[in-house]
Enzyme design. Structure first.
Site, mmCIF file in Angstrom:
data_model
loop_
_atom_site.group_PDB
_atom_site.id
_atom_site.type_symbol
_atom_site.label_atom_id
_atom_site.label_comp_id
_atom_site.label_asym_id
_atom_site.label_seq_id
_atom_site.Cartn_x
_atom_site.Cartn_y
_atom_site.Cartn_z
ATOM 1 N N SER A 72 0.290 -1.499 0.104
ATOM 2 C CA SER A 72 -0.220 -0.025 -0.120
ATOM 3 C C SER A 72 0.797 1.784 0.118
ATOM 4 O O SER A 72 0.511 2.160 -0.417
ATOM 5 C CB SER A 72 -0.969 0.118 1.050
ATOM 6 O OG SER A 72 -0.043 0.201 2.794
ATOM 7 N N LYS A 140 0.724 4.385 6.747
ATOM 8 C CA LYS A 140 0.101 5.639 5.923
ATOM 9 C C LYS A 140 0.950 6.636 5.840
ATOM 10 O O LYS A 140 1.721 7.063 6.938
ATOM 11 C CB LYS A 140 -1.852 5.592 6.297
ATOM 12 C CG LYS A 140 -2.354 4.146 5.975
ATOM 13 C CD LYS A 140 -1.887 2.995 5.104
ATOM 14 C CE LYS A 140 -2.733 1.456 4.831
ATOM 15 N NZ LYS A 140 -2.934 1.128 3.656
#
Length: 251
Positions: A72, A140
């Protein structure tokens, strides 16, 4: 003429006895007693224990290594990479937009009451990177700050109606490419952050099941890629125009 004894010597005040050792028990020619040095091998277990405790304290309170479990955060971070996370920086200041952070979802499972021993075991496990049941760690990038309204349209992020300047790496940015589902507009609650992966078409983040992330769930700021050694490099945040605040108001 008076004969001077051989064991006397001349001083300004007359004759005196020669200087002698304070230790009258020493006898000339006697071998000196040597202290037995402590064996290094006997000290080694204690040294290892001290090193382990110091490393555990450092890992628990200051710096911890984390494993990248997914793709990701491509292209900057690959599956299997390891990063170091500063766990105290957000005790000194608020998280800033563009920083790469590790956070936990928190546990949805009921937590049993713990006695003193169980609490110590849990603390040690946390320091060793053992995640409590029901919790998952994620890495993230901070995109939205508390109190802002965020929207994603056709792969482009808007903060309070203003486009956020992001770009793929081939254009000097941090994204693989723009993409992924549309989102919002939605207001970010106070004390929460909106997180997104750099691999926008393939990232489970705040646009999907993760939702807004409470500040208390932020473990710390990822600041260096340490593995593999061939790609060792610092992890920096992103610079945005002055019109967009880097951190929440007053921080």
């Amino acid at each position: 003429m008076r004969k001077i004894p051989d064991d006397q010597q001349m001083t300004d005040g007359g004759w005196s006895e020669p200087l002698r050792s304070d230790d009258s028990s020493e006898s000339p020619g006697a071998p000196k007693q040597k202290e037995e040095p402590t064996s290094f091998l006997s000290e080694l277990p204690m040294l290892l224990l001290v090193a382990f405790v110091l490393a555990l304290l450092l890992k628990t309170f200051a710096v911890q290594a984390f494993f990248i479990p997914s793709e990701s955060m491509l292209p900057g971070l690959e599956r299997g990479d390891r990063v170091l996370v500063n766990k105290i920086v957000y005790d000194l200041r608020a998280p800033r937009r563009g920083e790469v952070v590790v956070f936990t979802t928190g546990s949805d499972l009921p937590q049993p009451e713990r006695g003193p021993l169980a609490s110590v075991v849990s603390w040690l496990g946390s320091g060793l990177g053992v995640v409590p049941a029901g919790e998952t760690n994620y890495i993230k990038r901070i995109i939205g700050l508390p109190g802002e309204t965020l929207e994603v349209r056709a792969g482009e992020v808007y903060i309070d109606g203003q486009p956020l300047p992001e770009a793929p790496t081939r254009q000097g940015g941090y994204l693989t490419e723009a993409g992924g589902p549309d989102y919002g507009p939605s207001a970010i609650p106070e004390g929460h952050y909106f997180m997104m992966g750099d691999n926008r078409p393939s990232s489970n983040d705040s646009r999907m099941s993760l939702g807004f992330i409470p500040e208390e769930n932020v473990v710390g700021k990822a600041f260096v890629l340490i593995w593999p050694f061939t790609r060792f490099s610092p992890l920096s945040g992103a610079d945005y125009p002055a019109g967009l605040p880097a951190a929440r108001s007053g921080s």
